[in-house]
Write a protein that holds these residues in place. Structure first.
Motif, mmCIF file in Angstrom:
data_model
loop_
_atom_site.group_PDB
_atom_site.id
_atom_site.type_symbol
_atom_site.label_atom_id
_atom_site.label_comp_id
_atom_site.label_asym_id
_atom_site.label_seq_id
_atom_site.Cartn_x
_atom_site.Cartn_y
_atom_site.Cartn_z
ATOM 1 N N ASP A 101 -29.896 18.974 7.485
ATOM 2 C CA ASP A 101 -28.752 18.940 8.400
ATOM 3 C C ASP A 101 -27.492 19.523 7.765
ATOM 4 O OD1 ASP A 101 -30.332 17.690 10.376
ATOM 5 O OD2 ASP A 101 -29.978 15.743 9.436
ATOM 6 N N GLY A 102 -27.667 20.602 7.013
ATOM 7 C CA GLY A 102 -26.544 21.295 6.423
ATOM 8 C C GLY A 102 -25.951 20.642 5.185
ATOM 9 N N LYS A 103 -26.576 19.590 4.666
ATOM 10 C CA LYS A 103 -26.085 18.905 3.465
ATOM 11 C C LYS A 103 -27.140 18.975 2.368
ATOM 12 C CE LYS A 103 -23.457 15.578 6.167
ATOM 13 N NZ LYS A 103 -23.356 14.201 6.605
ATOM 14 N N ARG A 104 -26.682 18.982 1.122
ATOM 15 C CA ARG A 104 -27.576 19.001 -0.032
ATOM 16 C C ARG A 104 -27.763 17.579 -0.554
ATOM 17 N NH1 ARG A 104 -30.164 23.734 -0.328
ATOM 18 N NH2 ARG A 104 -31.035 22.710 -2.137
ATOM 19 N N PHE A 105 -28.987 17.276 -1.003
ATOM 20 C CA PHE A 105 -29.307 15.951 -1.522
ATOM 21 C C PHE A 105 -30.093 16.078 -2.820
ATOM 22 C CE2 PHE A 105 -28.922 15.435 3.041
ATOM 23 C CZ PHE A 105 -28.080 14.336 3.136
ATOM 24 N N ASP A 106 -29.864 15.134 -3.719
ATOM 25 C CA ASP A 106 -30.604 15.071 -4.969
ATOM 26 C C ASP A 106 -31.963 14.417 -4.737
ATOM 27 O OD1 ASP A 106 -28.326 16.044 -6.242
ATOM 28 O OD2 ASP A 106 -27.737 14.092 -7.056
ATOM 29 N N MET A 107 -32.895 14.719 -5.632
ATOM 30 C CA MET A 107 -34.174 14.030 -5.679
ATOM 31 C C MET A 107 -34.258 13.388 -7.060
ATOM 32 S SD MET A 107 -38.072 15.427 -5.037
ATOM 33 C CE MET A 107 -38.151 16.476 -6.480
ATOM 34 N N TYR A 108 -34.632 12.103 -7.089
ATOM 35 C CA TYR A 108 -34.692 11.355 -8.342
ATOM 36 C C TYR A 108 -36.130 11.244 -8.824
ATOM 37 C CZ TYR A 108 -30.100 9.681 -6.738
ATOM 38 O OH TYR A 108 -28.811 9.597 -6.282
ATOM 39 N N LEU A 109 -36.295 11.270 -10.137
ATOM 40 C CA LEU A 109 -37.571 11.003 -10.776
ATOM 41 C C LEU A 109 -37.525 9.586 -11.337
ATOM 42 C CD1 LEU A 109 -40.344 11.851 -12.005
ATOM 43 C CD2 LEU A 109 -39.059 12.632 -14.014
ATOM 44 N N TYR A 110 -38.505 8.776 -10.965
ATOM 45 C CA TYR A 110 -38.641 7.413 -11.481
ATOM 46 C C TYR A 110 -39.957 7.311 -12.234
ATOM 47 C CZ TYR A 110 -34.700 5.220 -9.088
ATOM 48 O OH TYR A 110 -33.445 4.843 -8.702
ATOM 49 N N GLY A 111 -39.973 6.491 -13.287
ATOM 50 C CA GLY A 111 -41.192 6.280 -14.048
ATOM 51 C C GLY A 111 -41.311 4.849 -14.521
ATOM 52 N N LYS A 112 -42.542 4.450 -14.790
ATOM 53 C CA LYS A 112 -42.820 3.109 -15.317
ATOM 54 C C LYS A 112 -44.016 3.217 -16.237
ATOM 55 C CE LYS A 112 -43.670 -1.691 -14.003
ATOM 56 N NZ LYS A 112 -42.771 -2.254 -14.987
ATOM 57 N N LEU A 113 -43.918 2.538 -17.382
ATOM 58 C CA LEU A 113 -44.994 2.506 -18.355
ATOM 59 C C LEU A 113 -45.780 1.199 -18.217
ATOM 60 C CD1 LEU A 113 -43.046 3.767 -21.494
ATOM 61 C CD2 LEU A 113 -44.272 5.126 -19.766
ATOM 62 N N ALA A 114 -47.051 1.252 -18.521
ATOM 63 C CA ALA A 114 -47.896 0.060 -18.435
ATOM 64 C C ALA A 114 -47.363 -1.058 -19.330
ATOM 65 C CB ALA A 114 -49.335 0.404 -18.804
ATOM 66 N N SER A 115 -46.742 -0.694 -20.451
ATOM 67 C CA SER A 115 -46.269 -1.682 -21.412
ATOM 68 C C SER A 115 -44.959 -2.363 -20.986
ATOM 69 C CB SER A 115 -46.050 -1.014 -22.773
ATOM 70 O OG SER A 115 -45.107 0.038 -22.655
ATOM 71 N N GLU A 116 -44.328 -1.849 -19.940
ATOM 72 C CA GLU A 116 -43.058 -2.441 -19.490
ATOM 73 C C GLU A 116 -43.328 -3.641 -18.599
ATOM 74 O OE1 GLU A 116 -40.392 1.615 -19.688
ATOM 75 O OE2 GLU A 116 -41.331 1.085 -17.784
ATOM 76 N N PRO A 117 -42.500 -4.666 -18.726
ATOM 77 C CA PRO A 117 -42.746 -5.892 -17.959
ATOM 78 C C PRO A 117 -42.589 -5.674 -16.452
ATOM 79 C CG PRO A 117 -40.646 -6.016 -19.128
ATOM 80 C CD PRO A 117 -41.313 -4.746 -19.567
ATOM 81 N N SER A 118 -43.324 -6.476 -15.717
ATOM 82 C CA SER A 118 -43.214 -6.516 -14.269
ATOM 83 C C SER A 118 -42.932 -7.936 -13.849
ATOM 84 C CB SER A 118 -44.526 -6.033 -13.615
ATOM 85 O OG SER A 118 -44.760 -4.681 -13.892
ATOM 86 N N ASP A 119 -42.249 -8.088 -12.738
ATOM 87 C CA ASP A 119 -41.885 -9.418 -12.239
ATOM 88 C C ASP A 119 -42.960 -10.007 -11.332
ATOM 89 O OD1 ASP A 119 -39.523 -9.321 -13.624
ATOM 90 O OD2 ASP A 119 -38.344 -8.604 -11.925
ATOM 91 N N PHE A 120 -44.155 -9.473 -11.386
ATOM 92 C CA PHE A 120 -45.224 -9.994 -10.530
ATOM 93 C C PHE A 120 -46.465 -10.252 -11.328
ATOM 94 C CE2 PHE A 120 -45.328 -5.382 -10.343
ATOM 95 C CZ PHE A 120 -46.639 -5.080 -10.510
#
Length: 174
Positions: A155-174
């Motif tokens: 719609d005539g506007k520019r937007f960023d795209m983000y890269l997200y990552g997660k490692l198996a060794s990082e804690p999860s809240d579930f």
């Protein structure tokens, strides 16, 4: 491994394709799902996508526990086995967004990635305007690792795209 409190992950089925094709022609769905122009996917192309068979891609349909309704598609794709890295691809139908089912499906998919596929890293991209998805990813422990500046124009506007990552060794809240 594939059953949560409200949903379950199953194989995609041919009868899921009409709904999936319809979603891709909806602006609200398509503009969050990918950067391609909004369009209906031809039936033959959808069937080919369904029947792709690769040891690098694991695609699942999301269904409620109590029936066979097709709610969305979650996948681990383009796995680089030598590095144990996979890309997440996520598409939840608009009728099911905001219900918590997407978060639950992400948890099931991450459990599968870590404990069955033995992946080390999961990554995904998301557009800056998709605030609900970003909130889910961050709640699940994904870290913003990069920005593709002004990646997309809508719609005539520019937007960023983000890269997200997660490692198996990082804690999860579930």
């Amino acid at each position: 491994m594939f059953i949560g409190e409200k949903i379950r992950l199953t194989a995609m089925r041919a009868e899921d394709l009409p709904e999936y094709r319809k979603w891709n022609s909806e602006a609200g769905f398509g503009r969050n799902y990918n950067s391609s122009p909004i369009r209906e996917i031809p039936e033959k192309q959808a069937e080919e996508w369904l029947h792709e068979n690769s040891d690098r891609d694991f695609r699942f349909a999301i269904r409620p526990l109590e029936n066979e309704n097709f709610m969305g598609v979650y996948a681990i794709e383009d796995i680089a086995w030598s590095h144990r890295v996979g890309w997440l691809s996520i598409a939840l139908g608009s009728d099911y967004q905001g219900s918590g089912c997407g978060t639950e499906a992400m948890k099931l998919l991450m459990n599968y990635a870590w404990n069955e596929l033995n992946l080390h890293r999961l990554q995904l991209t998301v557009f800056e305007y998709n605030k609900p998805a970003i909130a889910i990813y961050e709640k699940l422990g994904f870290q913003k690792e990069g920005v593709f500046r002004e990646f997309l124009q809508r719609d005539g506007k520019r937007f960023d795209m983000y890269l997200y990552g997660k490692l198996a060794s990082e804690p999860s809240d579930f």
